[in-house]
Design a protein around this motif. Structure first.
Motif, PDB file in Angstrom:
ATOM      1  N   VAL A  17       0.845  -1.201   0.000  1.00  0.00           N
ATOM      2  CA  VAL A  17       0.000   0.000   0.000  1.00  0.00           C
ATOM      3  C   VAL A  17       0.877   1.246   0.000  1.00  0.00           C
ATOM      4  O   VAL A  17       1.786   1.374   0.822  1.00  0.00           O
ATOM      5  CB  VAL A  17      -0.941   0.016   1.229  1.00  0.00           C
ATOM      6  CG1 VAL A  17      -1.782   1.276   1.247  1.00  0.00           C
ATOM      7  CG2 VAL A  17      -1.829  -1.232   1.239  1.00  0.00           C
ATOM      8  N   ILE A  18       0.569   2.139  -0.929  1.00  0.00           N
ATOM      9  CA  ILE A  18       1.286   3.409  -1.025  1.00  0.00           C
ATOM     10  C   ILE A  18       0.335   4.513  -0.586  1.00  0.00           C
ATOM     11  O   ILE A  18      -0.797   4.608  -1.069  1.00  0.00           O
ATOM     12  CB  ILE A  18       1.795   3.662  -2.455  1.00  0.00           C
ATOM     13  CG1 ILE A  18       2.785   2.556  -2.831  1.00  0.00           C
ATOM     14  CG2 ILE A  18       2.444   5.047  -2.568  1.00  0.00           C
ATOM     15  CD1 ILE A  18       3.265   2.601  -4.255  1.00  0.00           C
ATOM     16  N   LEU A  19       0.805   5.321   0.369  1.00  0.00           N
ATOM     17  CA  LEU A  19       0.015   6.425   0.914  1.00  0.00           C
ATOM     18  C   LEU A  19       0.657   7.754   0.544  1.00  0.00           C
ATOM     19  O   LEU A  19       1.862   7.836   0.344  1.00  0.00           O
ATOM     20  CB  LEU A  19      -0.061   6.342   2.439  1.00  0.00           C
ATOM     21  CG  LEU A  19      -0.669   5.106   3.063  1.00  0.00           C
ATOM     22  CD1 LEU A  19      -0.638   5.230   4.583  1.00  0.00           C
ATOM     23  CD2 LEU A  19      -2.076   4.881   2.567  1.00  0.00           C
ATOM     24  N   ALA A  65      -0.645  -5.299   3.298  1.00  0.00           N
ATOM     25  CA  ALA A  65      -1.989  -5.594   3.803  1.00  0.00           C
ATOM     26  C   ALA A  65      -2.434  -6.892   3.148  1.00  0.00           C
ATOM     27  O   ALA A  65      -2.020  -7.208   2.028  1.00  0.00           O
ATOM     28  CB  ALA A  65      -2.957  -4.466   3.478  1.00  0.00           C
ATOM     29  N   GLU A  66      -3.260  -7.641   3.844  1.00  0.00           N
ATOM     30  CA  GLU A  66      -3.736  -8.915   3.316  1.00  0.00           C
ATOM     31  C   GLU A  66      -5.154  -8.754   2.778  1.00  0.00           C
ATOM     32  O   GLU A  66      -6.047  -8.303   3.492  1.00  0.00           O
ATOM     33  CB  GLU A  66      -3.714  -9.979   4.419  1.00  0.00           C
ATOM     34  CG  GLU A  66      -4.056 -11.355   3.922  1.00  0.00           C
ATOM     35  CD  GLU A  66      -3.974 -12.401   5.020  1.00  0.00           C
ATOM     36  OE1 GLU A  66      -3.435 -13.479   4.739  1.00  0.00           O
ATOM     37  OE2 GLU A  66      -4.455 -12.145   6.147  1.00  0.00           O
ATOM     38  N   LEU A 103      -1.373   1.665   8.898  1.00  0.00           N
ATOM     39  CA  LEU A 103      -2.119   0.878   7.918  1.00  0.00           C
ATOM     40  C   LEU A 103      -2.852  -0.203   8.688  1.00  0.00           C
ATOM     41  O   LEU A 103      -2.233  -1.024   9.366  1.00  0.00           O
ATOM     42  CB  LEU A 103      -1.150   0.270   6.896  1.00  0.00           C
ATOM     43  CG  LEU A 103      -1.752  -0.674   5.871  1.00  0.00           C
ATOM     44  CD1 LEU A 103      -2.810   0.031   5.025  1.00  0.00           C
ATOM     45  CD2 LEU A 103      -0.640  -1.244   4.991  1.00  0.00           C
ATOM     46  N   HIS A 104      -4.175  -0.184   8.600  1.00  0.00           N
ATOM     47  CA  HIS A 104      -4.980  -1.137   9.361  1.00  0.00           C
ATOM     48  C   HIS A 104      -5.431  -2.320   8.510  1.00  0.00           C
ATOM     49  O   HIS A 104      -5.760  -3.371   9.040  1.00  0.00           O
ATOM     50  CB  HIS A 104      -6.174  -0.416   9.977  1.00  0.00           C
ATOM     51  CG  HIS A 104      -6.944  -1.230  10.943  1.00  0.00           C
ATOM     52  ND1 HIS A 104      -6.412  -1.695  12.128  1.00  0.00           N
ATOM     53  CD2 HIS A 104      -8.213  -1.693  10.907  1.00  0.00           C
ATOM     54  CE1 HIS A 104      -7.321  -2.403  12.771  1.00  0.00           C
ATOM     55  NE2 HIS A 104      -8.421  -2.422  12.050  1.00  0.00           N
ATOM     56  N   GLY A 105      -5.481  -2.159   7.186  1.00  0.00           N
ATOM     57  CA  GLY A 105      -5.877  -3.272   6.332  1.00  0.00           C
ATOM     58  C   GLY A 105      -6.365  -2.802   4.981  1.00  0.00           C
ATOM     59  O   GLY A 105      -6.334  -1.615   4.654  1.00  0.00           O
ATOM     60  N   ALA A 106      -6.831  -3.787   4.196  1.00  0.00           N
ATOM     61  CA  ALA A 106      -7.369  -3.511   2.865  1.00  0.00           C
ATOM     62  C   ALA A 106      -8.378  -4.595   2.524  1.00  0.00           C
ATOM     63  O   ALA A 106      -8.348  -5.688   3.096  1.00  0.00           O
ATOM     64  CB  ALA A 106      -6.251  -3.476   1.829  1.00  0.00           C
TER      65      ALA A 106
END
Length: 182
Positions: A17-19, A65-66, A103-106
């Motif tokens: 993940v890119i923020l 993220a999974e 990052l909490h997830g996706a």
């Protein structure tokens, strides 16, 4: 069943993940955060590696993220991939530790994104689904088609005789008294 045990039809894949962090002109908040891209794999870079920078913004590789696919959710995956813009939702949470966000997830499940959005604690935003993830989700839905059957509810027919048989409250309840005429 333990938390690490999943049904046999479940599939999972790690994504990077890119923020992007943007400087704000706000007395209460210094930065805004939003996802800008999900990678179909995980790079070798450690989390919070700075990738690009410009005036007022910086992009970071936030980490892995999974994405998890469950058979009972295939209907929502189908809804997502058949939409005009298939998406991956990214869940972020404010954190007291540097860089101030985690990052909490996706997910590719619109329902899960909605649930995270309802908590009020998560920052939920989406990015376009990469082609490799779209192919994976499409194949999963093909192999595990939605099983929910939609039934149109039918209204009960009104029984006009039932209305005639009703008794008045004061007639059926001995504790109630009939209203007196004034």
């Amino acid at each position: 069943m333990g938390s690490d045990v999943r049904p046999p039809e479940t599939e999972a894949r790690l994504v990077g993940v890119i923020l992007e962090r943007r400087k704000l002109d706000n007395p209460w908040v210094d930065y805004s955060w939003r996802p800008v891209q999900v990678l179909p794999g995980v790079p070798d870079s450690p989390p919070w590696t700075k990738l690009a920078e410009g005036e007022g913004w910086t992009q970071f590789y936030a980490g892995a993220a999974e994405l998890v696919l469950y058979r009972h959710e295939s209907e929502t995956y189908a809804y997502n991939i058949e939409s005009a813009q298939p998406a991956v939702w990214v869940f972020l949470r404010n954190s007291g530790e540097t860089p101030g966000i985690e990052l909490h997830g996706a997910s590719v499940d619109p329902g899960e994104a909605h649930a995270h959005n309802d908590t009020g604690d998560d920052i939920v935003d989406f990015v376009p689904m990469p082609e490799a993830i779209l192919a994976w989700v499409t194949d999963y839905v093909r192999r595990h088609p939605p099983t929910k059957q939609h039934y149109k509810r039918k209204r009960d027919r009104a029984d006009p005789e039932a209305l005639a048989r009703r008794t008045r409250l004061y007639e059926s309840d001995p504790l109630r008294q009939m209203p007196e005429d004034e």
